[in-house]
Design an enzyme around this catalytic site. Structure first.
Site, PDB file in Angstrom:
ATOM      1  CD  GLU A  45      -2.702  -1.192  -0.211  1.00 34.35           C
ATOM      2  OE1 GLU A  45      -3.161  -0.125  -0.665  1.00 34.35           O
ATOM      3  OE2 GLU A  45      -2.807  -2.272  -0.819  1.00 34.35           O
ATOM      4  CB  CYS A  56      -1.634   7.362   2.550  1.00 41.41           C
ATOM      5  SG  CYS A  56      -2.801   6.522   3.613  1.00 41.41           S
TER       6      CYS A  56
HETATM    7  P1  NAD Z   1       8.810   4.864   3.451  1.00 44.30           P
HETATM    8  O1  NAD Z   1       8.545   4.188   2.144  1.00 44.30           O
HETATM    9  O2  NAD Z   1       9.914   5.809   3.522  1.00 44.30           O
HETATM   10  O3  NAD Z   1       9.047   3.767   4.579  1.00 44.30           O
HETATM   11  C1  NAD Z   1       8.119   2.757   4.862  1.00 44.30           C
HETATM   12  C2  NAD Z   1       8.835   1.606   5.539  1.00 44.30           C
HETATM   13  O4  NAD Z   1       9.733   1.008   4.606  1.00 44.30           O
HETATM   14  C3  NAD Z   1       9.672   2.008   6.741  1.00 44.30           C
HETATM   15  O5  NAD Z   1       9.517   1.046   7.766  1.00 44.30           O
HETATM   16  C4  NAD Z   1      11.075   1.987   6.188  1.00 44.30           C
HETATM   17  O6  NAD Z   1      12.047   1.731   7.185  1.00 44.30           O
HETATM   18  C5  NAD Z   1      11.005   0.842   5.221  1.00 44.30           C
HETATM   19  N1  NAD Z   1      12.017   0.823   4.161  1.00 44.30           N
HETATM   20  C6  NAD Z   1      12.721   1.864   3.655  1.00 44.30           C
HETATM   21  N2  NAD Z   1      13.551   1.434   2.678  1.00 44.30           N
HETATM   22  C7  NAD Z   1      13.368   0.095   2.567  1.00 44.30           C
HETATM   23  C8  NAD Z   1      13.921  -0.917   1.728  1.00 44.30           C
HETATM   24  N3  NAD Z   1      14.818  -0.637   0.800  1.00 44.30           N
HETATM   25  N4  NAD Z   1      13.488  -2.183   1.889  1.00 44.30           N
HETATM   26  C9  NAD Z   1      12.558  -2.484   2.804  1.00 44.30           C
HETATM   27  N5  NAD Z   1      12.007  -1.577   3.627  1.00 44.30           N
HETATM   28  C10 NAD Z   1      12.395  -0.294   3.508  1.00 44.30           C
HETATM   29  O7  NAD Z   1       7.417   5.548   3.870  1.00 44.30           O
HETATM   30  P2  NAD Z   1       7.125   6.397   5.169  1.00 44.30           P
HETATM   31  O8  NAD Z   1       7.797   7.723   5.064  1.00 44.30           O
HETATM   32  O9  NAD Z   1       7.346   5.590   6.391  1.00 44.30           O
HETATM   33  O10 NAD Z   1       5.545   6.592   5.042  1.00 44.30           O
HETATM   34  C11 NAD Z   1       4.958   7.579   4.237  1.00 44.30           C
HETATM   35  C12 NAD Z   1       4.459   6.978   2.942  1.00 44.30           C
HETATM   36  O11 NAD Z   1       3.559   5.923   3.231  1.00 44.30           O
HETATM   37  C13 NAD Z   1       3.668   7.971   2.096  1.00 44.30           C
HETATM   38  O12 NAD Z   1       4.011   7.784   0.761  1.00 44.30           O
HETATM   39  C14 NAD Z   1       2.225   7.562   2.364  1.00 44.30           C
HETATM   40  O13 NAD Z   1       1.315   7.930   1.343  1.00 44.30           O
HETATM   41  C15 NAD Z   1       2.361   6.082   2.482  1.00 44.30           C
HETATM   42  N6  NAD Z   1       1.236   5.477   3.210  1.00 44.30           N
HETATM   43  C16 NAD Z   1       0.335   4.751   2.504  1.00 44.30           C
HETATM   44  C17 NAD Z   1      -0.760   4.201   3.142  1.00 44.30           C
HETATM   45  C18 NAD Z   1      -1.771   3.389   2.393  1.00 44.30           C
HETATM   46  O14 NAD Z   1      -2.581   2.716   3.021  1.00 44.30           O
HETATM   47  N7  NAD Z   1      -1.764   3.416   1.076  1.00 44.30           N
HETATM   48  C19 NAD Z   1      -0.908   4.382   4.517  1.00 44.30           C
HETATM   49  C20 NAD Z   1       0.045   5.131   5.213  1.00 44.30           C
HETATM   50  C21 NAD Z   1       1.120   5.672   4.541  1.00 44.30           C
END
Ligand code: NAD
Length: 516
Positions: A286, A320
Site C-alpha cells: 500500500e 496517505c
Molecule cells: P517509506 O517508504 O519511507 O518507509 C516505509 C517503511 O519502509 C519504513 O519502515 C522503512 O524503514 C522501510 N524501508 C525503507 N527502505 C526500505 C527498503 N529498501 N526495503 C525495505 N524496507 C524499507 O514511507 P514512510 O515515510 O514511512 O511513510 C509515508 C508513505 O507511506 C507515504 O508515501 C504515504 O502515502 C504512504 N502510506 C500509505 C498508506 C496506504 O494505506 N496506502 C498508509 C500510510 C502511509
C-alpha cells in the site's frame, strides 16, 4: 458469544477528566524518555553493535528512545526464528490465535492515554489524531480476530454428488511486515495482527521514525500471551536490512505500507526467484496518494471548505489519504479560496503536547527540507494564498500552505508532498473536475461535495480511487465500514479493515473426499 464488531469510541477531550488524564499520561511518559530498547527475536532481548535515536519532532533536542540498528546477521536470525516457530503456530486453533488479538485490544484500551501520549511525543500527532490512531489499532485487533473465526468456519461450496467437499484457509509461512511511521500504532498493528492471526509468523520492521510505538506493540502482544517468536521485532535501517528480508529465499510474503519508491523496489526484488526458493512471494503493498476533493458549484461551500481544511492539514497533511488537491469549479472558485484561506488562518501550529495546538511538526528534517522545496516550487507554479514558510522554533514546524491557480499537470499537483501543502485547481465544470481528479498516477482516496444527485452518481462511476467519499472529507477511514486501499500507484488495493483482507495472508486448500 462474541459481541458484533463495532468501532472503538474516541476519547472526549472536552471533558476535564480526560484532559487531566492526558496531561498526566504525557508527564508520565516524559519521565520515561531516553530509554534503551532492544531487538526482540524469539522473545530474547538483543543488542546490535550500532544504535539510533528516535526524537520528538516537536522538540528536536528531546530523545524519545535509543534503538538497535539491526545488521544483516540479526535480520537473518529473526527470519530463521520466524521460520522455526511457524509450524507450531500455524497449527494453533484459529479461535485461540484470535484470543491473543482480543486480549491485546483490551490491553490497549487499558493503556489508551499512555499510548496516545507516546504518539504525541514520538510522531507529533495532536491529542485527537493520536487517540484516533489508537482506536483504529484496537479496531483492527477486534475486527481481524472475528474475521479469522469466520474464515475458520465452514465455507460455502456447491454440492457435488458422491463427494464431501471442504475449503480451508491455511497460512502462508514466515513473512516480513514493513509499516510506515504515520499511523505508527494503527497500521503496524493492523498489518501484523492480520498476518499472525491467520497463522503466519512475522519479522516486524517498524519505521525508524516510530520505533517506540513498535516496541509498545510488542510489549502489549507479550502481555496478551503471544508465544515468543511469532512476531520478531527488528529495528534498523530499511535500506540496510530491507533487501535481506525481502530477497530471502524463505520469506513467504511481504506486507508493506509506505512510499511508492520503496514499495516498487520491494515488488521488483520480491519478484526475483532466489536459489532454493520454492514459491512465488506474495507482496501486499500500500503506497502513496495525491488525493483530491472536488468542490462543485451546487454545494454548501462552508462545509466543503471545512472538509478540505481538515483533510489537507490534519496531522500536518501526513496521511496517505490527505487532500493535496482541491479541484473547484470556476463559478464558485474565488469564493471558495477566500473561505478556505479564512478558515486555515485559524489553525494553531506548535508542540502538540499542548492541547491547544491543532497542527504539530512534520516528522523529521528530511521531510521538512523536502516539503519546503515543494513549497518553493509551488510558489513558481501558482499563487501563494496562505503559509509558505516554517512556523516556529524547536521543532519541524511548517505553516499550513495553500497555493491556488495551479495547473493540473504542475509538479505540486502530481507528486506526493506528504506535508501541509494544498494545491487548488480551477475546473471549467464538474466533468472537467472529475477528469482532473483522475489525472495522476495515484488513486487512493477522493471526495466530492455536491448537492446534485446526478453528479454524485456520475462521480461514483468515474472517480477512480479506492476510497471515494461523497459530501464528507477524504480522510478518516473506519475499520469495517470503509475498507481501505488504493488503485494504480497507490498500491495493491488490499482493503485493510475489510472482509477480504485476511485472504491476503492465507491460501485456500480445497479438499475432496470420494464418498460414493
Ligand atoms: P517509506 O517508504 O519511507 O518507509 C516505509 C517503511 O519502509 C519504513 O519502515 C522503512 O524503514 C522501510 N524501508 C525503507 N527502505 C526500505 C527498503 N529498501 N526495503 C525495505 N524496507 C524499507 O514511507 P514512510 O515515510 O514511512 O511513510 C509515508 C508513505 O507511506 C507515504 O508515501 C504515504 O502515502 C504512504 N502510506 C500509505 C498508506 C496506504 O494505506 N496506502 C498508509 C500510510 C502511509
Amino acid at each position: 458469544m462474541l459481541p458484533e464488531f463495532k468501532n472503538e469510541p474516541y476519547t472526549d477531550f472536552s471533558q476535564a477528566e480526560n484532559q487531566r488524564g492526558m496531561k498526566e499520561a504525557l508527564s508520565a511518559v516524559g519521565e520515561q524518555l531516553g530509554g534503551d530498547y532492544d531487538l526482540i527475536i524469539g522473545g530474547d532481548r538483543i543488542k546490535a553493535s550500532e544504535q539510533f535515536r528516535s526524537i520528538n519532532p516537536s522538540r528536536k533536542d528531546q530523545v524519545v528512545g535509543v534503538f538497535q540498528k539491526a545488521s544483516v546477521e540479526e535480520a537473518e536470525r529473526a527470519l530463521q526464528t520466524a521460520l522455526e516457530v511457524f509450524p507450531g503456530w500455524s497449527r494453533v486453533d484459529p479461535a485461540e490465535r484470535a484470543e491473543h488479538l482480543f486480549r491485546a485490544a483490551a490491553a490497549m484500551r487499558r493503556r489508551r492515554l499512555e499510548l496516545n501520549a507516546w504518539m504525541v511525543i514520538e510522531e507529533g500527532k495532536n491529542w485527537l489524531e493520536a487517540d484516533a490512531d489508537v482506536a483504529e489499532a484496537i479496531d483492527f485487533l477486534e475486527f481481524y480476530g472475528r474475521e479469522m473465526i469466520r474464515y475458520a468456519g465452514e465455507q460455502p461450496l456447491t454440492p457435488v454428488p458422491g463427494e464431501k467437499n471442504e475449503l480451508v484457509y491455511i497460512p502462508l509461512g514466515a513473512g516480513v511486515v514493513i509499516p510506515p511511521w504515520n499511523f505508527p500504532l494503527a497500521i503496524l498493528t493492523g498489518m501484523t495482527s492480520a498476518a499472525l492471526v491467520a497463522g503466519n509468523t512475522v519479522v516486524l520492521k517498524p519505521s525508524s521514525d516510530s520505533p517506540a510505538m513498535g516496541h509498545l506493540f510488542m510489549e502489549i502482544m507479550e502481555e496478551a500471551g503471544l508465544p515468543p517468536g511469532v512476531v520478531n521485532f527488528l529495528t534498523g535501517s530499511g535500506a540496510a536490512i530491507g533487501d535481506t528480508l525481502v530477497g530471502h529465499p524463505r520469506t513467504r510474503f511481504i506486507s508493506f505500507t509506505g512510499s511508492k519508491a520503496v514499495g516498487l523496489g520491494i515488488v521488483e526484488l520480491a519478484a526475483k526467484t532466489a536459489p532454493g526458493q520454492i514459491w512465488i512471494k506474495r507482496v501486499i503493498a500500500e503506497m502513496g496518494g495525491k488525493d483530491a476533493i472536488v468542490v462543485d458549484g451546487e454545494t454548501d461551500l462552508d462545509r466543503a471548505a471545512d472538509g478540505v481544511k481538515t483533510a489537507a492539514f490534519g496531522f500536518q497533511g501526513q496521511k496517505c489519504s490527505a487532500c493535496s488537491r482541491a479541484i473547484v469549479v470556476e463559478d464558485v472558485y474565488d469564493r471558495f479560496v477566500e473561505l478556505l484561506a479564512e478558515k486555515t488562518g485559524t489553525i494553531t501550529v506548535g508542540d502538540v503536547a499542548d492541547q491547544k495546538n491543532y497542527m504539530g511538526p512534520v516528522i523529521n528534517q528530511r521531510a521538512m527540507d523536502s516539503i519546503m522545496e515543494y513549497i518553493e516550487i509551488g510558489k513558481e507554479e501558482g499563487r501563494l494564498i496562505t503559509g509558505g514558510g516554517p512556523a516556529g522554533e524547536g521543532g519541524f514546524y511548517i505553516q499550513p500552505t495553500i497555493i491556488a491557480d495551479v495547473d493540473p499537470r504542475a509538479r505540486i499537483a502530481q507528486e506526493e508532498i506528504f506535508g501541509p501543502v494544498l494545491a487548488v485547481i480551477k475546473a471549467r465544470d464538474f466533468d472537467h473536475a472529475l477528469q482532473i481528479a483522475n489525472d495522476t498516477e495515484y488513486g487512493l482516496t477522493g471526495a466530492v461535495y455536491s448537492d446534485n444527485r446526478d453528479k454524485l452518481e456520475k462521480a461514483k462511476k468515474i472517480f477512480h480511487c479506492g476510497n471515494l467519499y461523497l459530501n464528507r472529507k477524504c480522510t478518516g477511514a473506519l475499520v469495517g465500514g470503509h475498507p481501505f486501499g488504493g488503485f494504480n500507484m497507490s498500491g495493491t488495493d488490499s482493503k485493510a479493515g475489510g472482509r477480504d483482507y485476511l485472504l491476503l495472508y492465507t491460501q485456500a486448500k480445497s479438499i475432496t473426499e470420494f464418498t460414493g
